[in-house]
Write a protein that holds these residues in place. Structure first.
Motif, PDB file in Angstrom:
ATOM      1  N   ALA A  28      -0.405  -1.523   6.793  1.00 47.11           N
ATOM      2  CA  ALA A  28      -1.132  -0.988   5.632  1.00 47.11           C
ATOM      3  C   ALA A  28      -0.959  -1.903   4.421  1.00 47.11           C
ATOM      4  O   ALA A  28      -1.914  -2.156   3.677  1.00 47.11           O
ATOM      5  N   LEU A  31       3.439   0.602  10.772  1.00 44.06           N
ATOM      6  CA  LEU A  31       2.251   1.150  10.101  1.00 44.06           C
ATOM      7  C   LEU A  31       2.273   0.771   8.614  1.00 44.06           C
ATOM      8  O   LEU A  31       1.242   0.382   8.041  1.00 44.06           O
ATOM      9  N   ASN A  49      -7.095   9.102   9.904  1.00 45.64           N
ATOM     10  CA  ASN A  49      -7.570   9.630  11.195  1.00 45.64           C
ATOM     11  C   ASN A  49      -8.252  10.991  11.016  1.00 45.64           C
ATOM     12  O   ASN A  49      -8.023  11.922  11.769  1.00 45.64           O
ATOM     13  N   SER A  53      -2.678  -5.505  11.589  1.00 48.97           N
ATOM     14  CA  SER A  53      -1.750  -4.951  12.580  1.00 48.97           C
ATOM     15  C   SER A  53      -0.349  -5.486  12.314  1.00 48.97           C
ATOM     16  O   SER A  53      -0.177  -6.495  11.613  1.00 48.97           O
ATOM     17  N   VAL A 110       1.050  -1.648  15.920  1.00 51.88           N
ATOM     18  CA  VAL A 110       0.238  -0.614  15.267  1.00 51.88           C
ATOM     19  C   VAL A 110      -0.928  -1.342  14.608  1.00 51.88           C
ATOM     20  O   VAL A 110      -0.748  -2.418  14.026  1.00 51.88           O
ATOM     21  N   ARG A 111      -2.132  -0.763  14.722  1.00 50.12           N
ATOM     22  CA  ARG A 111      -3.326  -1.388  14.138  1.00 50.12           C
ATOM     23  C   ARG A 111      -3.934  -0.394  13.164  1.00 50.12           C
ATOM     24  O   ARG A 111      -3.980   0.812  13.443  1.00 50.12           O
ATOM     25  N   LEU A 112      -4.365  -0.890  12.026  1.00 55.53           N
ATOM     26  CA  LEU A 112      -4.906   0.012  11.004  1.00 55.53           C
ATOM     27  C   LEU A 112      -6.198  -0.569  10.424  1.00 55.53           C
ATOM     28  O   LEU A 112      -6.248  -1.745  10.080  1.00 55.53           O
ATOM     29  N   SER A 115      -2.034   2.961  17.940  1.00 57.51           N
ATOM     30  CA  SER A 115      -0.681   2.433  18.104  1.00 57.51           C
ATOM     31  C   SER A 115      -0.282   2.429  19.562  1.00 57.51           C
ATOM     32  O   SER A 115      -0.622   3.356  20.300  1.00 57.51           O
ATOM     33  N   THR A 173      -6.000   4.642  12.473  1.00 57.74           N
ATOM     34  CA  THR A 173      -4.890   3.914  13.099  1.00 57.74           C
ATOM     35  C   THR A 173      -4.888   4.088  14.609  1.00 57.74           C
ATOM     36  O   THR A 173      -5.304   5.128  15.131  1.00 57.74           O
TER      37      THR A 173
END
Ligand code: MEV
Length: 337
Positions: free
Chosen positions: A110, A106, A61, A18, A46-48, A92, A90
């Motif tokens: 990433a 993001l 997604n 994140s 933001v979390r990925l 957010s 993702t």
């Protein structure tokens, strides 16, 4: 928009990362021309997740990952040396294309995840990255963003999302230097900056502004107008005035400088009637207010100790309103909950 990909049975993430969004407190746009800027991370992230791709095709997604929509991510994977197809998922709590750095966050998340998969980054979940790891994340994130934006923009947003806290971007080296970034004929020195953990009220116009378009617009203006070039320098001078005010936590002075910075951004043509209307309304109950980020839509920020009244005034004008706290951790690996 492309069609959705078939959804295979759930699999476990290979890695989760994140990164925080940001606000530019002072100096957006002028920083592209080597003037200083002050930016701070905010407590929205933001979390990925990166997962194996069941189809052998990269996706985000459940949409196929395509150059025209996901160039930032494809660039990150390439730069991190990831050759296998991955599925990215993702979430957010930042509005997108609104000046709060959602795409930089993001990209930094990433880069953190991809470098961890590549074995370049070995930080444990929740741990602060080492200076070398943070540098790797920030380098990959900026390069990926720079390429995706057609070779424009400063490292301010990606550096803030990678580092967290607050940063001063300057053309000369000073105390707290984190690293130096050079691109074409520009050099930016990035410094760690202590700022008070202020709470800001943010008003989102709901109109999306593309950073690359706004940066290009200011570039056209500065090429033909000496007055615009002088305005860029005036913003730089104002940022230097803001440093001691922030250090002292002098809300009245910070607010006055925010008002002046907004007016100078209006001269550069990046405000909009809606942003001006929100800024004007917020000023009635705030120390100061300005647009934040690239403008052309997006968000404004207000420094106030009358948050409830300011929120009501902005909502009455149709804005979506958030309160954010400045500072907080930068990009990191997250535990697999
Ligand atoms: C966007 O958040 C900040 C700008 O100064 C562009 C940049 O620094 O790359 C408008």
């Amino acid at each position: 928009m492309a069609t959705l990909m078939p959804e295979p049975p759930a699999s476990r993430p290979l890695v989760i990362a994140s990164a925080p969004g940001k606000v530019i407190l002072f100096g957006e746009h002028a920083v592209v021309y080597g003037e200083p800027a002050i930016a701070a991370a905010v407590d929205r992230r933001v979390r990925l997740e990166l997962l194996p791709s069941a189809t052998g095709e990269p996706s985000v997604n459940w949409y196929p990952m395509r150059e025209e929509h996901h160039a930032f991510l494809l660039n990150v994977f390439k730069l991190a040396g990831i050759e296998v197809a991955l599925r990215a998922a993702t979430t957010s709590d930042l509005p997108s294309a609104a000046g709060l750095g959602s795409s930089a966050a993001l990209t930094a998340a990433a880069a953190t995840a991809a470098l961890s998969l590549a074995g370049t980054l070995t930080a444990e979940p929740g741990a602060t990255l080492t200076p070398k790891e943070e540098e790797d994340v920030a380098r990959v994130a900026y390069e990926a963003e720079w390429l995706a934006q057609g070779g424009s923009g400063s490292p301010t947003d990606t550096a803030t999302s990678s580092h967290g806290g607050a940063i001063l971007v300057d053309s000369s080296r000073g105390a707290g230097l984190i690293r130096t970034v050079t691109r074409a004929d520009r050099t930016w020195h990035l410094h760690d900056l202590e700022v008070p953990r202020l709470t800001l009220v943010i008003g989102n116009t709901g109109a999306r502004g593309r950073t690359a378009d706004q940066v290009a617009k200011v570039k056209r203006l500065t090429m033909k107008s000496a007055f615009a070039r002088e305005t860029v320098r005036d913003i730089g001078a104002l940022v230097r005035e803001a440093l001691p005010a922030l250090k002292a936590g002098d809300a009245e002075r910070i607010g006055r400088l925010m008002d002046r910075n907004h007016n100078l951004l209006c001269v550069l043509g990046v405000s909009t009637p809606k942003l001006d209307q929100l800024v004007e309304a917020a000023r009635r109950t705030s120390y100061g207010a300005k647009l934040t980020g690239s403008g052309g839509g997006g968000c404004m920020i207000a420094l106030t100790d009358r948050a409830a009244e300011t929120t009501k005034n902005l909502e009455r004008l149709g804005a979506e309103v958030y309160a954010v706290k400045l500072g907080g951790p930068g990009a990191r690996i997250e535990p697999d909950a």
